[in-house]
Write an enzyme that holds these catalytic residues in place. Structure first.
Site, PDB file in Angstrom:
ATOM      1  N   GLY A  16       0.825  -1.209   0.000  1.00  0.00           N
ATOM      2  CA  GLY A  16       0.000   0.000   0.000  1.00  0.00           C
ATOM      3  C   GLY A  16       0.857   1.256   0.000  1.00  0.00           C
ATOM      4  O   GLY A  16       0.407   2.335   0.386  1.00  0.00           O
ATOM      5  N   GLY A  17       2.088   1.143  -0.468  1.00  0.00           N
ATOM      6  CA  GLY A  17       3.046   2.262  -0.425  1.00  0.00           C
ATOM      7  C   GLY A  17       2.770   3.371  -1.415  1.00  0.00           C
ATOM      8  O   GLY A  17       3.460   4.393  -1.400  1.00  0.00           O
ATOM      9  N   GLY A  19      -0.323   4.700  -1.520  1.00  0.00           N
ATOM     10  CA  GLY A  19      -1.446   5.430  -0.927  1.00  0.00           C
ATOM     11  C   GLY A  19      -0.954   6.590  -0.079  1.00  0.00           C
ATOM     12  O   GLY A  19       0.244   6.926  -0.076  1.00  0.00           O
ATOM     13  N   LEU A  44      -2.586  -0.258  -6.915  1.00  0.00           N
ATOM     14  CA  LEU A  44      -3.012   0.986  -7.586  1.00  0.00           C
ATOM     15  C   LEU A  44      -4.522   0.992  -7.811  1.00  0.00           C
ATOM     16  O   LEU A  44      -5.013   1.095  -8.932  1.00  0.00           O
ATOM     17  CB  LEU A  44      -2.238   1.215  -8.897  1.00  0.00           C
ATOM     18  CG  LEU A  44      -0.723   1.387  -8.751  1.00  0.00           C
ATOM     19  CD1 LEU A  44      -0.058   1.588 -10.114  1.00  0.00           C
ATOM     20  CD2 LEU A  44      -0.374   2.560  -7.823  1.00  0.00           C
ATOM     21  N   THR A 131      -6.186   0.533  13.009  1.00  0.00           N
ATOM     22  CA  THR A 131      -6.799   1.862  13.177  1.00  0.00           C
ATOM     23  C   THR A 131      -7.519   1.962  14.518  1.00  0.00           C
ATOM     24  O   THR A 131      -7.980   0.939  15.056  1.00  0.00           O
ATOM     25  CB  THR A 131      -7.810   2.129  12.033  1.00  0.00           C
ATOM     26  OG1 THR A 131      -8.617   3.249  12.384  1.00  0.00           O
ATOM     27  CG2 THR A 131      -8.741   0.950  11.787  1.00  0.00           C
ATOM     28  N   ASP A 132      -7.661   3.175  15.006  1.00  0.00           N
ATOM     29  CA  ASP A 132      -8.412   3.368  16.258  1.00  0.00           C
ATOM     30  C   ASP A 132      -9.907   3.077  16.063  1.00  0.00           C
ATOM     31  O   ASP A 132     -10.645   2.939  17.041  1.00  0.00           O
ATOM     32  CB  ASP A 132      -8.210   4.793  16.820  1.00  0.00           C
ATOM     33  CG  ASP A 132      -8.765   5.910  15.937  1.00  0.00           C
ATOM     34  OD1 ASP A 132      -9.159   5.643  14.788  1.00  0.00           O
ATOM     35  OD2 ASP A 132      -8.795   7.068  16.404  1.00  0.00           O
ATOM     36  N   GLU A 133     -10.337   2.962  14.798  1.00  0.00           N
ATOM     37  CA  GLU A 133     -11.771   2.724  14.561  1.00  0.00           C
ATOM     38  C   GLU A 133     -12.201   1.331  15.001  1.00  0.00           C
ATOM     39  O   GLU A 133     -13.392   1.058  15.126  1.00  0.00           O
ATOM     40  CB  GLU A 133     -12.109   2.989  13.085  1.00  0.00           C
ATOM     41  CG  GLU A 133     -11.737   4.412  12.702  1.00  0.00           C
ATOM     42  CD  GLU A 133     -12.345   4.920  11.409  1.00  0.00           C
ATOM     43  OE1 GLU A 133     -13.380   4.408  10.977  1.00  0.00           O
ATOM     44  OE2 GLU A 133     -11.760   5.856  10.835  1.00  0.00           O
ATOM     45  N   TYR A 155     -15.794  -1.034   7.274  1.00  0.00           N
ATOM     46  CA  TYR A 155     -14.351  -0.734   7.261  1.00  0.00           C
ATOM     47  C   TYR A 155     -13.718  -1.125   8.593  1.00  0.00           C
ATOM     48  O   TYR A 155     -12.748  -1.882   8.637  1.00  0.00           O
ATOM     49  CB  TYR A 155     -14.118   0.756   6.972  1.00  0.00           C
ATOM     50  CG  TYR A 155     -12.725   1.232   7.336  1.00  0.00           C
ATOM     51  CD1 TYR A 155     -11.604   0.748   6.666  1.00  0.00           C
ATOM     52  CD2 TYR A 155     -12.522   2.164   8.358  1.00  0.00           C
ATOM     53  CE1 TYR A 155     -10.320   1.165   6.999  1.00  0.00           C
ATOM     54  CE2 TYR A 155     -11.243   2.598   8.690  1.00  0.00           C
ATOM     55  CZ  TYR A 155     -10.144   2.094   8.023  1.00  0.00           C
ATOM     56  OH  TYR A 155      -8.873   2.500   8.354  1.00  0.00           O
ATOM     57  N   LYS A 159     -10.998  -4.106   9.354  1.00  0.00           N
ATOM     58  CA  LYS A 159      -9.689  -3.788   9.941  1.00  0.00           C
ATOM     59  C   LYS A 159      -9.488  -4.553  11.248  1.00  0.00           C
ATOM     60  O   LYS A 159      -8.386  -5.020  11.542  1.00  0.00           O
ATOM     61  CB  LYS A 159      -9.547  -2.285  10.195  1.00  0.00           C
ATOM     62  CG  LYS A 159      -9.388  -1.433   8.948  1.00  0.00           C
ATOM     63  CD  LYS A 159      -8.126  -1.735   8.148  1.00  0.00           C
ATOM     64  CE  LYS A 159      -6.851  -1.293   8.849  1.00  0.00           C
ATOM     65  NZ  LYS A 159      -5.655  -1.521   7.978  1.00  0.00           N
ATOM     66  N   HIS A 282     -22.741   6.637  12.058  1.00  0.00           N
ATOM     67  CA  HIS A 282     -21.609   7.572  12.189  1.00  0.00           C
ATOM     68  C   HIS A 282     -21.070   7.595  13.634  1.00  0.00           C
ATOM     69  O   HIS A 282     -21.753   8.047  14.549  1.00  0.00           O
ATOM     70  CB  HIS A 282     -22.117   8.959  11.789  1.00  0.00           C
ATOM     71  CG  HIS A 282     -21.050   9.974  11.602  1.00  0.00           C
ATOM     72  ND1 HIS A 282     -21.322  11.238  11.143  1.00  0.00           N
ATOM     73  CD2 HIS A 282     -19.712   9.936  11.801  1.00  0.00           C
ATOM     74  CE1 HIS A 282     -20.198  11.925  11.072  1.00  0.00           C
ATOM     75  NE2 HIS A 282     -19.211  11.154  11.479  1.00  0.00           N
TER      76      HIS A 282
END
Ligand code: NAD
Ligand code: TYD
Length: 350
Positions: A16-17, A19, A44, A131-133, A155, A159, A282
């Site tokens: 993912g370099g 991004g 990509l 991720t913190d999510e 998402y 993750k 949300h």
């Protein structure tokens, strides 16, 4: 315990370099360890841009256009590497609401393919960038690493799957995994679907800024360079395999505050703000406690938000040649799907 060999002269796989964060990491890492070599494996997708790696000397970079779900591409990319960091992901919550299957494919299955190959080649460190999510919304206090995981978007859930799968490869097979859970990043080369670059580029063009719901949702905003520095600190630190680290700025802001700052920096009127129908599910707030990382490595954010956001706005102002073609391409159809039919709740000043 990881053998301490130092990072300069290492061969590092960055998936993912191409991004946003991955490319900033490649620039940051090679800036600090110029004798190292980076292999980028990137599919990509719409979010990956080859030009994000412009300026990296050819001798320092091998770019492989390939997918982390493809074992042959992963084997080719990982050959000879001693370290890997996985940034590759489908990364946008709104797209995960539209097409969750792609997120499960890349963010879970892709991690499995990487872990299998990492086990075969015997890496000395594998960082899974989570991720913190994964904690879900944290309405009070700050989530520590042992906080329950309660992801609430496709998402975040995918993750969380990749995060725990990588951990399981440490617990089961002894793969030298370190998992990181960072808060919201902002900075140069961020794809303009995310809040900061979307609002900056819309405001430059005097287009409305679509604030979801009340605009009171809070995030902890970290400049991408500080995220990269934290990852390097964790790459260098011995004996932390199997551990998880939060990375955050302790700089919480709601969407309206960020919007106001962007408008002010660009000298644009508040009348551009448009409250629109909220994102389903949300999350109201994310807030991590990153004292474990600070205690262990001494890392702390070096870029104050006021400075970081000013530099970021300036980067987008100076680099229209980067974002205008993006906004004219696939992005247009995406924007129309995502925002075209969205109910307007309130125009600014109404
Ligand atoms: P991004 O969407 O800008 O970039 C993702 C990159 O992964 C792109 O270059 C894309 O082409 C590549 N990619 C996607 N699917 C792939 C696949 N199957 N095989 C190979 N490459 C693939 O994302 P980002 O914002 O740079 O985030 C990078 C990582 O950091 C992600 O894992 C994300 O979950 C995590 N993260 C992001 C943030 C944030 O605020 N952006 C915060 C915490 C963690
Ligand atoms: P985003 O950049 O998508 O990151 P996150 O993964 O944290 O959701 O969104 C950051 C915040 O900004 C989040 O509360 C949703 C909000 N937001 C808007 O209000 N309008 C927008 O058009 C976007 C993209 C985000």
């Amino acid at each position: 315990m990881a053998e301490r060999r130092g990072l300069d002269g290492s061969r590092v796989l960055v998936t993912g370099g191409a991004g946003f964060i991955g490319s900033n990491f490649v620039h940051h890492f090679l800036g600090r360890f110029p004798a190292s070599h980076v292999v980028v494996l990137d599919a990509l997708t719409y979010a990956g841009r080859r030009e994000n790696l412009d300026g990296i000397p050819a001798r320092s970079l091998t770019f492989i256009h390939g997918d982390i779900r493809d074992p042959a591409a992963v084997a080719q990319a990982m050959a000879g590497c001693d370290i890997a960091l996985n940034f590759a992901a489908e990364s946008h919550v709104d797209r995960s609401i539209e097409t969750p299957g792609e997120f499960i494919q890349t963010d879970v299955f892709g991690v499995f393919v990487l872990c299998e190959e990492a086990r075969r080649v015997g890496l000395r460190r594998f960082i899974q960038v989570s991720t913190d999510e994964v904690y879900g919304e944290v309405l009070e206090g700050h989530s520590t690493e042992d906080w329950p995981l309660n992801p609430r978007s496709p998402y975040a859930a995918s993750k969380a799957g990749g995060d725990r799968l990588a951990y399981a490869y440490w617990a089961t097979y002894g793969l030298p995994v370190v998992v990181t859970r960072c808060s919201n990043n902002y900075g140069p080369r961020q794809y303009p679907e995310k809040l900061v670059p979307l609002f900056v580029t819309n405001a430059i063009d005097d287009e409305p800024l679509p604030v979801y719901g009340t605009g009171q949702n809070r995030r902890d905003w970290l400049h991408v360079e500080d995220h990269c520095a934290a990852l390097v600190a964790l790459l260098e630190h011995p004996g932390i395999e199997g551990e998880t680290f939060n990375i955050g700025a302790q700089h919480e802001l709601d969407v309206l505050a960020i919007t106001g700052t962007i408008l002010k920096l660009l000298g644009k009127p508040a009348s551009l703000v448009r409250h629109v129908e909220d994102r389903p599910g949300h999350d109201r707030r994310y807030a991590v406690d990153s004292s474990k990382l600070a205690r262990l490595t001494g890392w702390k954010p070096a870029i104050a938000f006021e400075d970081g956001i000013r530099r970021t706005v300036e980067w987008f102002r100076q680099n229209e040649a980067w974002w205008r073609p993006i906004k004219a391409g696939e992005f247009r159809a995406y924007y129309e799907r995502m925002y075209g039919q969205r109910k307007v709740l309130k125009e600014a000043g109404a």
